[in-house]
Enzyme design. Structure first.
Site, PDB file in Angstrom:
ATOM      1  N   GLU A   1      12.643  -6.429  -5.842  1.00 38.93           N
ATOM      2  CA  GLU A   1      12.611  -6.741  -7.287  1.00 38.93           C
ATOM      3  C   GLU A   1      11.164  -6.890  -7.802  1.00 38.93           C
ATOM      4  O   GLU A   1      10.868  -7.727  -8.654  1.00 38.93           O
ATOM      5  CB  GLU A   1      13.507  -7.924  -7.628  1.00 38.93           C
ATOM      6  CG  GLU A   1      14.964  -7.594  -7.286  1.00 38.93           C
ATOM      7  CD  GLU A   1      16.010  -8.366  -8.022  1.00 38.93           C
ATOM      8  OE1 GLU A   1      15.725  -8.900  -9.098  1.00 38.93           O
ATOM      9  OE2 GLU A   1      17.137  -8.412  -7.499  1.00 38.93           O
TER      10      GLU A   1
HETATM   11  N1  CAA Z   1       9.884  -6.215 -19.318  1.00 35.26           N
HETATM   12  C1  CAA Z   1      10.217  -5.409 -20.350  1.00 35.26           C
HETATM   13  N2  CAA Z   1       9.660  -4.206 -20.547  1.00 35.26           N
HETATM   14  C2  CAA Z   1       8.712  -3.821 -19.683  1.00 35.26           C
HETATM   15  C3  CAA Z   1       8.317  -4.609 -18.590  1.00 35.26           C
HETATM   16  C4  CAA Z   1       8.950  -5.859 -18.429  1.00 35.26           C
HETATM   17  N3  CAA Z   1       8.652  -6.671 -17.412  1.00 35.26           N
HETATM   18  N4  CAA Z   1       7.365  -3.943 -17.879  1.00 35.26           N
HETATM   19  C5  CAA Z   1       7.169  -2.791 -18.509  1.00 35.26           C
HETATM   20  N5  CAA Z   1       7.988  -2.703 -19.593  1.00 35.26           N
HETATM   21  C6  CAA Z   1       8.080  -1.613 -20.550  1.00 35.26           C
HETATM   22  C7  CAA Z   1       6.763  -1.413 -21.307  1.00 35.26           C
HETATM   23  O1  CAA Z   1       6.722  -2.224 -22.461  1.00 35.26           O
HETATM   24  C8  CAA Z   1       6.809   0.055 -21.628  1.00 35.26           C
HETATM   25  O2  CAA Z   1       7.643   0.278 -22.722  1.00 35.26           O
HETATM   26  P1  CAA Z   1       7.064   0.987 -24.083  1.00 35.26           P
HETATM   27  O3  CAA Z   1       6.515   2.301 -23.662  1.00 35.26           O
HETATM   28  O4  CAA Z   1       8.253   1.067 -24.973  1.00 35.26           O
HETATM   29  O5  CAA Z   1       6.011   0.054 -24.580  1.00 35.26           O
HETATM   30  C9  CAA Z   1       7.533   0.656 -20.446  1.00 35.26           C
HETATM   31  O6  CAA Z   1       8.285  -0.393 -19.841  1.00 35.26           O
HETATM   32  C10 CAA Z   1       6.598   1.266 -19.404  1.00 35.26           C
HETATM   33  O7  CAA Z   1       5.697   0.247 -19.034  1.00 35.26           O
HETATM   34  P2  CAA Z   1       4.219   0.563 -18.547  1.00 35.26           P
HETATM   35  O8  CAA Z   1       3.576   1.551 -19.459  1.00 35.26           O
HETATM   36  O9  CAA Z   1       3.585  -0.752 -18.377  1.00 35.26           O
HETATM   37  O10 CAA Z   1       4.513   1.289 -17.152  1.00 35.26           O
HETATM   38  P3  CAA Z   1       3.680   1.254 -15.840  1.00 35.26           P
HETATM   39  O11 CAA Z   1       4.141   2.430 -15.068  1.00 35.26           O
HETATM   40  O12 CAA Z   1       2.234   1.076 -16.094  1.00 35.26           O
HETATM   41  O13 CAA Z   1       4.150  -0.106 -15.094  1.00 35.26           O
HETATM   42  C11 CAA Z   1       5.697  -1.535 -13.926  1.00 35.26           C
HETATM   43  C12 CAA Z   1       5.473  -0.495 -15.019  1.00 35.26           C
HETATM   44  C13 CAA Z   1       5.648  -2.914 -14.541  1.00 35.26           C
HETATM   45  C14 CAA Z   1       4.701  -1.443 -12.776  1.00 35.26           C
HETATM   46  C15 CAA Z   1       7.108  -1.185 -13.417  1.00 35.26           C
HETATM   47  O14 CAA Z   1       7.129   0.116 -12.897  1.00 35.26           O
HETATM   48  C16 CAA Z   1       7.659  -2.157 -12.414  1.00 35.26           C
HETATM   49  O15 CAA Z   1       8.115  -3.238 -12.760  1.00 35.26           O
HETATM   50  N6  CAA Z   1       7.693  -1.744 -11.108  1.00 35.26           N
HETATM   51  C17 CAA Z   1       8.388  -2.498 -10.082  1.00 35.26           C
HETATM   52  C18 CAA Z   1       9.788  -1.998  -9.958  1.00 35.26           C
HETATM   53  C19 CAA Z   1      10.704  -2.977  -9.303  1.00 35.26           C
HETATM   54  O16 CAA Z   1      10.665  -4.174  -9.564  1.00 35.26           O
HETATM   55  N7  CAA Z   1      11.597  -2.451  -8.466  1.00 35.26           N
HETATM   56  C20 CAA Z   1      12.584  -3.251  -7.851  1.00 35.26           C
HETATM   57  C21 CAA Z   1      13.723  -2.395  -7.425  1.00 35.26           C
HETATM   58  S1  CAA Z   1      15.280  -3.143  -7.657  1.00 35.26           S
HETATM   59  C22 CAA Z   1      15.539  -4.160  -6.333  1.00 35.26           C
HETATM   60  O17 CAA Z   1      14.679  -4.447  -5.545  1.00 35.26           O
HETATM   61  C23 CAA Z   1      16.899  -4.714  -6.313  1.00 35.26           C
HETATM   62  C24 CAA Z   1      17.398  -5.114  -4.989  1.00 35.26           C
HETATM   63  O18 CAA Z   1      17.976  -4.314  -4.307  1.00 35.26           O
HETATM   64  C25 CAA Z   1      17.299  -6.522  -4.561  1.00 35.26           C
END
Ligand code: CAA
Length: 379
Positions: A363
């Protein structure tokens, strides 16, 4: 500020503790060994209301707040982090996402059964080349009029084979990058969908983690959650809440290991006195208790903010970042307090130490949490 638990929160805590200590504890070592969760226990979790705690009663859920949910996750995690991850994914990633963004038909068809624990859900975002870099989705959902043609592979999917209902993120308009992603509800048994390899993991071994393969799976249009292209927003917003669940899991793993270390230190003697009376051990326990309390405050604060409808993204990321480090540190120290006994399965702390590690990874890794926090600092 009120640091007291309400009567309702105390009742949830007691119910979760009873279930964990009386029903999860016996057999937890064996389940870790054979890497299999007991379906009878899963049904019990559903019957006791643990699978849809925050879902509104209208859809068969418990209608509880996030604080109650965190308390229950903590209690289950003290004993069995495999049980708590099954519960966490079903509650905060699948049920919450469906209730918040799904339409009425989807809620009637899927949410009611998920909330009752009749079926289990999975959240499918990660791919072989899209873990932390989640916008880089290679799975495609081609728009074919009244259905999507789904192709691709998902990796590291919790409840991969146990689940019957899967929320799958896939790219429909690659040129739009994250704004072209959709979230589709896929049912087990749909033609072209197969469950792949089960991962042989370090920890949370009784929960099943699989890769999933989609080959020309026809997913009806009505199975898309929300507007066209809002799948990434759905995933991010769902994960914000999910991170409170994993932070609570980390807290529980730490608290479970601490409780075992404290009990052991009062009973085990060296140099003619219980080891608790040695300052070296007292200092460890004092430090463990302090870090756990700090983690608990962060977890409850994030949960409370979410319940009040306030911004909680930064606080959820902070809670997960801190609690997962606490879990890793406390469990390692708990093994140390147990000495040689801590290194064998019978004493539980080695399992908790193995379980703790994943909380720094799934996550959103600790590094991703720092990115999320840093970005929030600038807002
Ligand atoms: N909440 C809401 N919106 C968000 C957000 C958040 N925490 N983080 C990013 N966004 C939105 C941004 O506002 C943007 O939207 P707009 O274009 O409309 O403004 C969009 O998402 C893209 O964001 P970024 O431009 O910031 O994208 P990025 O590529 O630079 O970074 C990131 C994004 C935060 C790194 C994201 O990719 C991320 O969270 N990565 C981790 C993924 C993750 O947590 N995976 C877990 C897998 S599920 C799991 O583990 C479940 C399980 O089995 C237990």
């Amino acid at each position: 500020m009120d640091f007291n638990l309400s009567e309702e929160h105390k009742a949830v805590q007691e119910a979760a503790r009873d279930f964990a200590q009386n029903e999860l504890l016996p057999g937890v070592i064996e389940r870790d060994d054979v890497q299999k969760f007991d379906p009878t226990l899963l049904r019990r979790m559903g019957d006791l209301g643990f699978m849809g705690m925050m879902v509104s009663p209208e859809y068969g859920g418990g209608g509880m707040d996030t604080v109650s949910y965190a308390i229950a996750i903590e209690e289950l995690s003290k004993v069995d982090a495999s049980a708590s991850v099954i519960m966490s994914v079903n509650n905060s990633l699948v049920c919450w996402g469906l209730e918040k963004y799904g339409n009425e038909d989807q809620k009637q068809k899927y949410l009611t059964r998920l909330a009752a624990g009749e079926v289990v859900g999975a959240f499918c975002l990660s791919e072989p080349e899209a873990g932390s870099d989640a916008t880089s989705q290679h799975t495609t959902a081609e728009d074919k009029g009244d259905y999507y043609l789904l192709n691709g592979t998902k990796n590291w999917i919790t409840n991969g084979n146990t689940a019957s209902i899967y929320l799958v993120m896939a790219q429909t308009y690659p040129e739009k990058r994250h704004k072209g992603i959709n979230c589709l509800i896929v049912e087990k048994g749909m033609e072209g969908f197969s469950v792949g390899k089960k991962e042989d993991k370090m920890g949370i071994r009784a929960s099943d983690t699989h890769s999933l393969m989609f080959t020309d799976v026809k997913v009806p249009k009505e199975n898309r959650i929300g507007e066209d292209g809002m799948g990434f927003k759905f995933a991010m917003s769902t994960l914000n809440g999910g991170r409170i669940g994993i932070a609570a899991q980390a807290l529980g793993i730490a608290a479970g290991a601490y409780e075992l270390a404290l009990a052991y230190s009062l009973q085990r003697k060296t140099f003619a006195k219980p080891i608790f009376e040695h300052q070296a051990i007292q200092f460890k326990l004092a430090e463990m208790a302090t870090r756990i309390e700090a983690a608990r405050l962060l977890v409850y604060k994030a949960a409370r903010l979410k319940d009040e409808g306030k911004e909680f993204v930064k606080e959820a990321a902070m809670a997960k970042l801190y609690a997962s480090d606490v879990a890793m540190w406390v469990t390692t120290e708990a093994v140390q307090v147990h000495g040689g006994y801590g290194y064998v399965k019978e004493y539980h702390v080695e399992r908790l130490m193995r379980d703790a590690k994943i909380t720094q990874i799934y996550e959103g890794t600790s590094e991703i949490q720092k990115i999320v926090i840093a970005r929030e600092l600038l807002k």
